[in-house]
Write an enzyme that holds these catalytic residues in place. Sequence first.
Site, PDB file in Angstrom:
ATOM      1  N   HIS A  41     -12.630  10.396  10.299  1.00  0.00           N
ATOM      2  CA  HIS A  41     -14.059  10.204  10.152  1.00  0.00           C
ATOM      3  C   HIS A  41     -14.728  11.527   9.758  1.00  0.00           C
ATOM      4  O   HIS A  41     -14.180  12.596   9.992  1.00  0.00           O
ATOM      5  CB  HIS A  41     -14.707   9.810  11.487  1.00  0.00           C
ATOM      6  CG  HIS A  41     -14.047   8.705  12.227  1.00  0.00           C
ATOM      7  ND1 HIS A  41     -14.593   7.440  12.325  1.00  0.00           N
ATOM      8  CD2 HIS A  41     -12.899   8.671  12.960  1.00  0.00           C
ATOM      9  CE1 HIS A  41     -13.820   6.678  13.074  1.00  0.00           C
ATOM     10  NE2 HIS A  41     -12.790   7.397  13.466  1.00  0.00           N
ATOM     11  N   TYR A  42     -15.947  11.455   9.212  1.00  0.00           N
ATOM     12  CA  TYR A  42     -16.842  12.606   9.238  1.00  0.00           C
ATOM     13  C   TYR A  42     -17.957  12.316  10.230  1.00  0.00           C
ATOM     14  O   TYR A  42     -18.253  11.162  10.540  1.00  0.00           O
ATOM     15  CB  TYR A  42     -17.383  12.973   7.858  1.00  0.00           C
ATOM     16  CG  TYR A  42     -18.157  11.932   7.098  1.00  0.00           C
ATOM     17  CD1 TYR A  42     -19.293  11.299   7.620  1.00  0.00           C
ATOM     18  CD2 TYR A  42     -17.789  11.590   5.794  1.00  0.00           C
ATOM     19  CE1 TYR A  42     -20.009  10.370   6.897  1.00  0.00           C
ATOM     20  CE2 TYR A  42     -18.501  10.654   5.059  1.00  0.00           C
ATOM     21  CZ  TYR A  42     -19.608  10.050   5.618  1.00  0.00           C
ATOM     22  OH  TYR A  42     -20.313   9.123   4.898  1.00  0.00           O
ATOM     23  N   THR A  43     -18.595  13.377  10.722  1.00  0.00           N
ATOM     24  CA  THR A  43     -19.544  13.215  11.817  1.00  0.00           C
ATOM     25  C   THR A  43     -20.980  12.961  11.377  1.00  0.00           C
ATOM     26  O   THR A  43     -21.785  12.473  12.176  1.00  0.00           O
ATOM     27  CB  THR A  43     -19.551  14.467  12.707  1.00  0.00           C
ATOM     28  OG1 THR A  43     -19.980  15.600  11.918  1.00  0.00           O
ATOM     29  CG2 THR A  43     -18.176  14.737  13.297  1.00  0.00           C
ATOM     30  N   GLU A 104     -12.500  13.112  14.310  1.00  0.00           N
ATOM     31  CA  GLU A 104     -13.781  13.363  13.655  1.00  0.00           C
ATOM     32  C   GLU A 104     -13.768  14.769  13.053  1.00  0.00           C
ATOM     33  O   GLU A 104     -13.245  15.704  13.662  1.00  0.00           O
ATOM     34  CB  GLU A 104     -14.930  13.256  14.660  1.00  0.00           C
ATOM     35  CG  GLU A 104     -15.171  11.847  15.193  1.00  0.00           C
ATOM     36  CD  GLU A 104     -16.140  11.051  14.340  1.00  0.00           C
ATOM     37  OE1 GLU A 104     -16.584  11.585  13.299  1.00  0.00           O
ATOM     38  OE2 GLU A 104     -16.451   9.910  14.726  1.00  0.00           O
ATOM     39  N   ASP A 161     -17.063   6.860   5.681  1.00  0.00           N
ATOM     40  CA  ASP A 161     -16.325   8.075   6.027  1.00  0.00           C
ATOM     41  C   ASP A 161     -14.805   7.823   6.047  1.00  0.00           C
ATOM     42  O   ASP A 161     -14.371   6.705   6.314  1.00  0.00           O
ATOM     43  CB  ASP A 161     -16.801   8.628   7.380  1.00  0.00           C
ATOM     44  CG  ASP A 161     -16.786   7.591   8.507  1.00  0.00           C
ATOM     45  OD1 ASP A 161     -17.217   6.451   8.287  1.00  0.00           O
ATOM     46  OD2 ASP A 161     -16.343   7.932   9.619  1.00  0.00           O
TER      47      ASP A 161
END
Length: 257
Positions: A41-43, A104, A161
């Site tokens: 994921h990205y945050t 993340e 993401d």
Amino acid sequence: MKLLLVALSLLMLAGCSKGLSIDRSHPSANHDNRVQFVVLHYTSADEARSLQLLTHGEVSSHYLIGDRSATVYQLVDESQRAWHAGDSQWDGRTWLNSSSIGIEIVNPGYKDTPNGRVWYPYSEAQIQAVIALLKDIVQRNGIAPRNIIGHSDIAPLRKTDPGPMFPWQRLAEQGLGIWPDAQAVARNQARFQVSPPSISWYQQQLARLGYNVVQSGELDVATRHVIAAFQMHFRPQRFDGEPDAQSAAILQALNSR
């Protein structure tokens, strides 16, 4: 009298706890690891805000990779379920929180400008940290390369993401994911340009790869989202959700591995 009754009760409880006997001499061979997937994921937030959200908010992940120093934070023990995947599906498995490790990465994601959407890149330090962490996780848990996936792969109707700037090909070259053979893609593309496959074919092949897609036979909104998620992962230069010959060629090459 009351003291005597209390003493007898304590003795009975002690006897019950000591009386349990478990025979562990017949271990079954029919089991596997709880952890089957890794989801990236990205945050959409900076490092401080990401730490706050993932430790005191309503979501969590097993690991967080920072931005400038690319510090690897472990926020949840791998034996515990983190809340990072939500409503999700991959390869027939649903609600992947229970069967995955979530990573993340601190990254803003994107911003919308008058000239279109602009995606933020990942730093070299972050990618190096991702590779090192994935190698460790995969080795300990025996995770198949095809089960290293993005949030957009398992929830294509609502997530983007880790986005098109994430270097999936580079990870695959390290054995941390899958990637199509370029020569196979070229051969397949020449064939599909002459004879394009049907939408049913796309839906069947996407499902075979692992995506959750309704077999409607029509290019509906949901199918476009799934195609776009597939393209973002395997052809990040263009992820418009259009079922073109190159996308079909990549899909065919991946499923022929």
